[in-house]
Design a protein around this motif. Structure first.
Motif, PDB file in Angstrom:
ATOM      1  N   CYS A  20      -5.697 -16.962   7.472  1.00 50.20           N
ATOM      2  CA  CYS A  20      -4.671 -16.829   6.442  1.00 50.20           C
ATOM      3  C   CYS A  20      -5.065 -15.778   5.409  1.00 50.20           C
ATOM      4  O   CYS A  20      -5.344 -16.142   4.255  1.00 50.20           O
ATOM      5  CB  CYS A  20      -4.423 -18.162   5.755  1.00 50.20           C
ATOM      6  SG  CYS A  20      -3.900 -19.457   6.865  1.00 50.20           S
ATOM      7  N   ARG A  23      -1.496 -11.682   2.122  1.00 51.91           N
ATOM      8  CA  ARG A  23      -0.666 -10.545   2.488  1.00 51.91           C
ATOM      9  C   ARG A  23       0.752 -10.837   2.030  1.00 51.91           C
ATOM     10  O   ARG A  23       1.274 -11.924   2.245  1.00 51.91           O
ATOM     11  CB  ARG A  23      -0.704 -10.307   4.002  1.00 51.91           C
ATOM     12  CG  ARG A  23      -0.524 -11.602   4.799  1.00 51.91           C
ATOM     13  CD  ARG A  23      -0.825 -11.430   6.257  1.00 51.91           C
ATOM     14  NE  ARG A  23      -0.688 -12.708   6.965  1.00 51.91           N
ATOM     15  CZ  ARG A  23      -0.854 -12.870   8.256  1.00 51.91           C
ATOM     16  NH1 ARG A  23      -1.159 -11.834   9.004  1.00 51.91           N
ATOM     17  NH2 ARG A  23      -0.714 -14.053   8.814  1.00 51.91           N
ATOM     18  N   SER A  25       3.516  -8.622   2.649  1.00 50.60           N
ATOM     19  CA  SER A  25       4.481  -8.150   3.640  1.00 50.60           C
ATOM     20  C   SER A  25       3.835  -8.174   5.020  1.00 50.60           C
ATOM     21  O   SER A  25       2.699  -7.715   5.190  1.00 50.60           O
ATOM     22  CB  SER A  25       4.945  -6.732   3.298  1.00 50.60           C
ATOM     23  OG  SER A  25       5.888  -6.279   4.235  1.00 50.60           O
ATOM     24  N   ILE A  26       4.544  -8.730   5.999  1.00 51.33           N
ATOM     25  CA  ILE A  26       3.970  -8.926   7.326  1.00 51.33           C
ATOM     26  C   ILE A  26       4.938  -8.385   8.379  1.00 51.33           C
ATOM     27  O   ILE A  26       6.144  -8.626   8.304  1.00 51.33           O
ATOM     28  CB  ILE A  26       3.702 -10.415   7.602  1.00 51.33           C
ATOM     29  CG1 ILE A  26       2.890 -11.037   6.461  1.00 51.33           C
ATOM     30  CG2 ILE A  26       2.988 -10.603   8.921  1.00 51.33           C
ATOM     31  CD1 ILE A  26       2.792 -12.529   6.545  1.00 51.33           C
ATOM     32  N   ASP A  27       4.402  -7.648   9.342  1.00 48.15           N
ATOM     33  CA  ASP A  27       5.188  -7.177  10.488  1.00 48.15           C
ATOM     34  C   ASP A  27       4.773  -7.952  11.729  1.00 48.15           C
ATOM     35  O   ASP A  27       3.584  -8.174  11.960  1.00 48.15           O
ATOM     36  CB  ASP A  27       4.964  -5.677  10.726  1.00 48.15           C
ATOM     37  CG  ASP A  27       5.506  -4.834   9.583  1.00 48.15           C
ATOM     38  OD1 ASP A  27       6.417  -5.327   8.880  1.00 48.15           O
ATOM     39  OD2 ASP A  27       5.031  -3.712   9.395  1.00 48.15           O
ATOM     40  N   VAL A  28       5.753  -8.348  12.528  1.00 50.37           N
ATOM     41  CA  VAL A  28       5.477  -9.069  13.769  1.00 50.37           C
ATOM     42  C   VAL A  28       6.517  -8.654  14.795  1.00 50.37           C
ATOM     43  O   VAL A  28       7.649  -8.293  14.447  1.00 50.37           O
ATOM     44  CB  VAL A  28       5.510 -10.595  13.530  1.00 50.37           C
ATOM     45  CG1 VAL A  28       6.878 -11.049  13.063  1.00 50.37           C
ATOM     46  CG2 VAL A  28       5.086 -11.347  14.768  1.00 50.37           C
ATOM     47  N   LEU A  36       3.106 -18.288   9.558  1.00 50.14           N
ATOM     48  CA  LEU A  36       2.800 -18.043   8.154  1.00 50.14           C
ATOM     49  C   LEU A  36       1.900 -19.188   7.689  1.00 50.14           C
ATOM     50  O   LEU A  36       2.096 -20.339   8.082  1.00 50.14           O
ATOM     51  CB  LEU A  36       4.072 -18.031   7.301  1.00 50.14           C
ATOM     52  CG  LEU A  36       5.061 -16.891   7.550  1.00 50.14           C
ATOM     53  CD1 LEU A  36       6.326 -17.122   6.745  1.00 50.14           C
ATOM     54  CD2 LEU A  36       4.446 -15.556   7.183  1.00 50.14           C
ATOM     55  N   TRP A 108       6.173 -14.570   0.904  1.00 46.53           N
ATOM     56  CA  TRP A 108       5.965 -13.527   1.915  1.00 46.53           C
ATOM     57  C   TRP A 108       7.285 -12.810   2.196  1.00 46.53           C
ATOM     58  O   TRP A 108       8.367 -13.381   2.005  1.00 46.53           O
ATOM     59  CB  TRP A 108       5.480 -14.101   3.248  1.00 46.53           C
ATOM     60  CG  TRP A 108       4.226 -14.893   3.207  1.00 46.53           C
ATOM     61  CD1 TRP A 108       2.961 -14.457   3.439  1.00 46.53           C
ATOM     62  CD2 TRP A 108       4.120 -16.305   2.945  1.00 46.53           C
ATOM     63  NE1 TRP A 108       2.072 -15.492   3.337  1.00 46.53           N
ATOM     64  CE2 TRP A 108       2.747 -16.644   3.028  1.00 46.53           C
ATOM     65  CE3 TRP A 108       5.032 -17.310   2.655  1.00 46.53           C
ATOM     66  CZ2 TRP A 108       2.282 -17.925   2.833  1.00 46.53           C
ATOM     67  CZ3 TRP A 108       4.572 -18.593   2.450  1.00 46.53           C
ATOM     68  CH2 TRP A 108       3.220 -18.896   2.544  1.00 46.53           C
ATOM     69  N   LEU A 110       8.736 -11.239   5.639  1.00 46.55           N
ATOM     70  CA  LEU A 110       8.481 -11.161   7.076  1.00 46.55           C
ATOM     71  C   LEU A 110       9.440 -10.156   7.703  1.00 46.55           C
ATOM     72  O   LEU A 110      10.656 -10.264   7.542  1.00 46.55           O
ATOM     73  CB  LEU A 110       8.652 -12.538   7.723  1.00 46.55           C
ATOM     74  CG  LEU A 110       8.369 -12.620   9.223  1.00 46.55           C
ATOM     75  CD1 LEU A 110       6.914 -12.286   9.509  1.00 46.55           C
ATOM     76  CD2 LEU A 110       8.700 -14.004   9.751  1.00 46.55           C
ATOM     77  N   HIS A 125       3.994  -0.879  15.016  1.00 46.30           N
ATOM     78  CA  HIS A 125       3.205  -2.099  14.885  1.00 46.30           C
ATOM     79  C   HIS A 125       1.818  -1.876  15.466  1.00 46.30           C
ATOM     80  O   HIS A 125       1.410  -2.513  16.425  1.00 46.30           O
ATOM     81  CB  HIS A 125       3.915  -3.259  15.593  1.00 46.30           C
ATOM     82  CG  HIS A 125       3.276  -4.592  15.331  1.00 46.30           C
ATOM     83  ND1 HIS A 125       2.720  -5.350  16.322  1.00 46.30           N
ATOM     84  CD2 HIS A 125       3.109  -5.280  14.181  1.00 46.30           C
ATOM     85  CE1 HIS A 125       2.241  -6.471  15.812  1.00 46.30           C
ATOM     86  NE2 HIS A 125       2.465  -6.444  14.511  1.00 46.30           N
ATOM     87  N   ASN A 199      -1.947  -7.397  19.611  1.00 43.91           N
ATOM     88  CA  ASN A 199      -2.512  -6.597  18.529  1.00 43.91           C
ATOM     89  C   ASN A 199      -2.852  -5.229  19.112  1.00 43.91           C
ATOM     90  O   ASN A 199      -3.570  -5.139  20.115  1.00 43.91           O
ATOM     91  CB  ASN A 199      -3.774  -7.278  17.975  1.00 43.91           C
ATOM     92  CG  ASN A 199      -4.435  -6.441  16.907  1.00 43.91           C
ATOM     93  OD1 ASN A 199      -3.771  -5.873  16.061  1.00 43.91           O
ATOM     94  ND2 ASN A 199      -5.755  -6.342  16.963  1.00 43.91           N
TER      95      ASN A 199
END
Length: 565
Positions: A20, A23, A25-28, A36, A108, A110, A125, A199
């Motif tokens: 955890c 963060r 802002s998160i990109d997925v 989250l 967040w 997302l 990404h 990833n």
């Protein structure tokens, strides 16, 4: 038992922190498993008051409670997506509720990115890592799964990479050919189905790989000047190249015989002994080193050959060191000892002095003002030292705040420290143009003291705040002091321009703890006020003074809502 519980909680919290990271802002990628999560502090695990956890998503500007489905699952401080879809993009938040109040723990944004149907990754990404050729490096798979037994597959440019299944991809020596886009795919089993998360790392290897490096002993044969009875330490270091070799040996010989090993016990130490060799890495280069200790140089040692031997890859290198008498003399022991003590003591004293100045900055400044009788108010044309702005409506919940503004604050600053305050409700005659009067009195004041509370901005005192901010940030005529009279959990109700003020200009009132005249609150407030000679009378404590009938100040009775802004 308590210590064991705290130790276990520390381990759990450390492990959770890896999963955890903080963060905003998160990109997925769509179609992938994701979650989250937020860190629960150890204090939350030991709270006596029970609380519930609620997850929200912003919808049309409003926070909407997330209801669990087969695809979106909430488990304590985790919100899992099995898998994430494009519609999941948005703003999320999590709150704690004890039945009386809701506390927002974390927020967040997302962003669910559309998957590239013709590739195993999305170019938006990925992360880029730039390395130099000839160095060692490892690519790490950012693990979004808790189970360490989940399967791992590595791809290079969307092709299976050498059947690698480890969580880290190690390169002992990088070359330009290693450049490419590496994708780590984690397979996760959930309720009989297989989900995955990826990833992607773009590895850029710059420059050509260095030429093949042969073994090398640092330095040439040498003669060392020394004195009889002196201790000497001979150092032999070998350069191994750009990776650590395992089949390498480094040792000393004394006239073709092996010296004894050092024991580490001074009384049992041989007169000449050899220490264990050590491996070193400096940048991308690897070395091996070994010391030979001569406890006291004798005349016989002057005739020895001390030979360092380096062996690896069926090759043997050597370096010969000899001792000879020299004319150099060491410093006397007492001078050397004194110098070492001073060298160690001076930094400690300097650090201690800096620490004292930082920790007691306010006390030192106030002491300096009192000693020097400093006066910053002379000749500046101002009539008041501070204009006091506070919540003026007579609402029962703010009676304490009015008492603080109309009685406690002027009593301490005026009667005990010689300051002159402008309090609109006390000092301004009714009937004038209120807005013009406020503007005029702020102009005549050296400081603007704002007593903040949750209801402050909803009151008509907002004009005083906006006028003071304009003079502080634009005209730079008046400095603002913020008194946080009640704990404020959310500052969003304040004007954004207020964030431009230095945080050191905020003073927090802590009720009984702040009552004594010599409390930290009054010291910090005087530190922010202009310097002027004071008639200090710090006998004490004003909570036992007569506050009028039923504890309210006389001028607070029969409040006129139209008399002030």
């Amino acid at each position: 038992m308590t210590l064991m519980i705290f130790f276990l909680m520390f381990i759990i919290e450390s492990a959770t922190e890896k999963l955890c990271p903080l963060r905003a802002s998160i990109d997925v990628l769509e179609g992938e498993y994701f979650f989250l999560c937020y860190l629960e502090s150890m204090q939350e695990h030991f709270q006596e008051e029970a609380y519930t956890i609620n997850w929200y998503k912003e919808n049309a500007g409003k926070q909407q409670l997330i209801k669990e489905t087969q695809r979106i699952v909430s488990q304590m401080n985790f919100l899992e997506f099995w898998p994430a879809e494009l519609s999941d993009s948005g703003n999320y938040s999590v709150t704690h509720s004890n039945g009386k109040q809701n506390f927002t723990v974390q927020k967040w944004t997302l962003n669910v990115l559309e998957r590239n149907k013709s590739s195993c990754f999305n170019k938006n990404h990925l992360t880029t890592e730039i390395k130099n050729a000839g160095t060692g490096h490892s690519l790490k798979c950012n693990d979004l799964s808790v189970n360490e037994n989940d399967s791992i597959i590595w791809y290079k440019d969307c092709k299976n990479y050498e059947n690698e299944t480890e969580r880290e991809l190690d390169f002992k020596t990088l070359t330009v050919q290693h450049s490419g886009i590496y994708t780590c795919k984690i397979l996760i089993s959930h309720e009989g189905k297989i989900y995955h998360s990826t990833n992607t790392i773009k590895l850029v290897v710059e420059g050509d790989a260095p030429e093949t490096v042969t073994l090398e002993i640092i330095g040439r044969d040498e003669e060392i000047e020394t004195e009889m009875g002196k201790e000497e330490i001979l150092n032999c270091t070998g350069f191994l190249g750009y990776y650590m070799r395992e089949d390498v040996s480094l040792y000393w010989l004394i006239n073709q015989t092996f010296p004894e090993k050092c024991t580490g016990i001074p009384k049992n130490e041989p007169s000449i002994c050899e220490e264990e060799f050590k491996k070193l890495q400096l940048g991308n280069k690897f070395y091996i080193t070994r010391l030979l200790r001569i406890k006291k140089v004798t005349d016989e040692d002057m005739h020895h050959n001390f030979t360092c031997m380096l062996q690896a890859d069926d090759r043997t290198l050597m370096k010969i060191v000899k001792l000879k008498k020299g004319n150099t003399r060491d410093l006397p022991v007492h001078i050397f000892t004194t110098g070492m003590v001073l060298a160690v003591l001076f930094p400690c004293v300097a650090v201690a002095a800096v620490f004292v100045c930082v920790m007691f900055r306010v006390d030192l400044v106030l002491f300096y003002r009192n000693i020097c009788r400093r006066d910053d108010t002379a000749g500046d044309g101002k009539e008041y030292d501070a204009f006091v702005s506070y919540l003026k409506d007579c609402v029962s919940s703010t009676e304490e705040e009015r008492e603080f503004a109309l009685k406690i604050l002027p009593m301490v600053l005026e009667e005990n420290f010689g300051y002159k305050l402008c309090i609109f409700e006390r000092d301004v005659s009714p009937g004038g143009a209120v807005v013009d009067d406020i503007h005029s009195f702020i102009d005549k004041s050296r400081r603007l003291i704002i007593i903040l509370s949750q209801n402050y901005i909803s009151n008509r005192a907002i004009y005083e705040l906006e006028s003071g901010l304009h003079k502080a940030l634009v005209e730079r005529k008046t400095k603002i002091i913020l008194i946080e009279y009640m704990p404020i959990s959310d500052y969003n109700f304040l004007p954004e321009s207020l964030s431009l003020l230095p945080s050191k200009r905020v003073v927090k009132w802590k009720k009984d703890k702040s009552l004594p005249m010599n409390s930290r609150f009054w010291k910090n407030l005087r530190y922010l006020m202009p310097a002027k000679p004071t008639k200090m009378n710090t006998k004490g404590h004003y909570n036992n003074l007569d506050l009028g009938s039923e504890g309210s100040p006389p001028w607070a009775e029969g409040c006129d809502f139209n008399a002030v802004v």
